[in-house]
Design an enzyme around this catalytic site. Sequence first.
Site: not given
Length: 254
Positions: A105, A156, A211
């Site tokens: 995958d 952040k 993926d």
Amino acid sequence: MKAVVLAGGEGRRLRPATLATPKPLIPIDGIPILHIILTQLERAGFTHVSLSLGYRAHMIKASFGGSCSPDVELDFFQEEEPLGTAGPLALLPPFEDSTLVMNADLLTDIDFADLVRRHKKSQAAATVALSRQDIDIAHGVVELDEEGRVTDFREKPRLSYLVSGGIYVLEPSLLRLLPPRGRHDMPALLDRARAEGERIEGHVIEGDWHDIGTPEQLDLAAAAFRADRARYLGRRAAAALCAGSGASQEVVGG
């Protein structure tokens, strides 16, 4: 060179698409991901690939009946129950040499032949391909000491991790650590090998890696493949590979 592709998963995170189609046959811009992988392996010089199958195995076997099937020797091994990412290796004949093992995958432009060469040069028992993943934190991150005083404040931040790419090169000796039956995952096998003093190498993928386990990841992979097929297949293979081979499309649609 020989490879093993683990293609037995149900793809539950991709439902409802995988209720009718096994995940290895999910199309990336019209081409089943498994067919892309096998074309890449053929281009890298692999001549024999073993497919470990489970969910809807008959559909995967039938997809290789058309003229667009990759020109590599294939054999199939059936998982009667889910065996994880290492357990299926117990179904195969013993490895004779370094063997590539990978999930079915993945969309990546990794140079598989170079990965094997680097593994052999390292003389490790196993090499794990790694993908660098960045995670952006939407808030300020604060660190405290034991007395509750602020010691650091990052606005952040972007965190970077190395994650397993689901691609391995294994030496035959490593399989002695594999239980003869039942479910067993690759991290457990490699941890056991490390505990016994075996050398496990990591190889960071410098190129692209996706993926396709979720709809969002599948969309990203499809967009990347659509934008530059030659990056993943080479120009000749990208031009020759049939989009949605007739056999695969009939089986998937059925």
